[in-house]
Scaffold this motif. Structure first.
Motif, mmCIF file in Angstrom:
data_model
loop_
_atom_site.group_PDB
_atom_site.id
_atom_site.type_symbol
_atom_site.label_atom_id
_atom_site.label_comp_id
_atom_site.label_asym_id
_atom_site.label_seq_id
_atom_site.Cartn_x
_atom_site.Cartn_y
_atom_site.Cartn_z
ATOM 1 N N VAL A 1 -4.369 -29.818 -54.421
ATOM 2 C CA VAL A 1 -3.538 -29.123 -53.672
ATOM 3 C C VAL A 1 -4.154 -29.841 -52.459
ATOM 4 C CG1 VAL A 1 -3.087 -27.003 -54.316
ATOM 5 C CG2 VAL A 1 -1.321 -28.046 -53.319
ATOM 6 N N THR A 2 -3.307 -30.016 -51.187
ATOM 7 C CA THR A 2 -3.694 -29.603 -49.704
ATOM 8 C C THR A 2 -2.472 -29.360 -49.370
ATOM 9 O OG1 THR A 2 -5.537 -31.568 -49.973
ATOM 10 C CG2 THR A 2 -4.442 -30.710 -47.585
ATOM 11 N N LEU A 3 -2.682 -28.107 -48.483
ATOM 12 C CA LEU A 3 -2.056 -27.710 -47.271
ATOM 13 C C LEU A 3 -1.671 -28.716 -46.358
ATOM 14 C CD1 LEU A 3 -1.538 -24.646 -48.255
ATOM 15 C CD2 LEU A 3 -0.066 -25.983 -49.652
ATOM 16 N N ASP A 4 -1.326 -29.171 -45.556
ATOM 17 C CA ASP A 4 -1.457 -29.768 -44.247
ATOM 18 C C ASP A 4 -0.658 -28.503 -43.004
ATOM 19 O OD1 ASP A 4 0.754 -33.313 -45.804
ATOM 20 O OD2 ASP A 4 -1.889 -32.124 -45.687
ATOM 21 N N CYS A 5 -1.424 -28.889 -41.459
ATOM 22 C CA CYS A 5 -1.483 -28.351 -41.041
ATOM 23 C C CYS A 5 -1.298 -29.089 -39.970
ATOM 24 C CB CYS A 5 -2.607 -27.409 -40.354
ATOM 25 S SG CYS A 5 -1.638 -26.179 -38.913
ATOM 26 N N VAL A 6 -0.522 -29.376 -38.384
ATOM 27 C CA VAL A 6 -0.739 -30.051 -37.209
ATOM 28 C C VAL A 6 -0.304 -29.149 -35.559
ATOM 29 C CG1 VAL A 6 0.197 -32.280 -36.130
ATOM 30 C CG2 VAL A 6 -0.051 -32.629 -38.791
ATOM 31 N N TYR A 7 -1.004 -29.538 -35.360
ATOM 32 C CA TYR A 7 -0.662 -28.269 -33.905
ATOM 33 C C TYR A 7 -0.644 -29.174 -32.671
ATOM 34 C CZ TYR A 7 -5.670 -28.432 -33.120
ATOM 35 O OH TYR A 7 -7.231 -29.715 -33.342
#
Lengths: 117, 112
Positions: A19-25
């Protein structure tokens, strides 16, 4: 202004799935730090990783890996072969250089991961 | 090595009251930060104390105040409680290494 977006509110997987958890900053600073924390039901946040803005090397720690891409302002977190114990809320966070006064972290809203057996 | 401990774990107050939350930092850590986490949200930085002085503050009104003691333990005080103050209040200690915070389990405040 600094901002962290975790677009996935909830993810459900079955044990052993990846599973991949996304994060954009967003930040205007050239020097900054990115973090991932895990919050189990007990409430305390557990530090998982810190990455500074000058180090785009991906990192692997056991079943966990992190992919930092400045070009897309993303810092994604992958759990390989997920386990029930991975069920928690995961937060991505951003800070300008913490060596200055203040260790304020800006957190995303979190992604709730549920792993079923 | 003792971790970060917070008290009380749960409390209920009514609007207009005042509350004091307490935090004992991890052994050897001289910096304490406080965060507010509303239900379903990420934690928001309230302020930080280093060597008994506030040296960083988030977007919170002055009715949120704090103290740090010589043994590095800390208190968060909130005056004139409002319904929106209902949240989990997290304390974190650090040794000023870049951003590695050690959190307690929090104090859950309900304002009625």
């Amino acid at each position: 202004a600094q901002k962290v977006t975790q677009a996935q509110t909830e993810i459900s997987v079955v044990e052993k799935e990846d599973v991949t958890l996304d994060c954009v900053y967003e930040t205007r600073d050239t020097t900054y730090y990115l973090f991932w924390y895990k919050q189990p039901p007990s409430g305390e946040l557990v530090f998982l990783i810190r990455r500074n803005s000058f180090d785009e090397q991906n990192e692997i720690s056991g079943r966990y890996s992190w992919n930092f891409q400045k070009s897309t302002s993303s810092f994604n977190f992958t759990i390989t072969a997920s386990q029930v114990v991975d069920s928690a809320v995961y937060f991505c966070a951003l800070s300008e250089d913490p060596n200055q006064a203040g260790t304020a972290l800006i957190f995303g809203k979190g992604t709730t991961l549920s792993v079923s057996s | 090595e003792t971790g970060v401990t917070q008290s009380p774990t749960h409390l209920i107050k009514t609007r207009g009251q005042q509350v004091t939350l307490r935090c004992s930092s991890q052994s050897g850590h001289n910096t304490v930060s406080w965060y507010q986490q509303a239900l379903g949200q990420g934690p928001q930085f309230i302020f930080q104390y280093y060597r008994e002085e506030e040296n960083g503050r988030g977007n919170f009104p002055p009715r949120f105040s704090g103290l740090q003691f010589p043994n590095y333990s800390s208190e968060l005080n909130v005056n004139a409680l409002e319904l929106d103050d209902s949240a989990l209040y997290l304390c974190a200690s650090s040794s000023r290494l870049p951003g590695e915070l050690f959190f307690g389990e929090g104090s859950r405040l309900t304002v009625l």
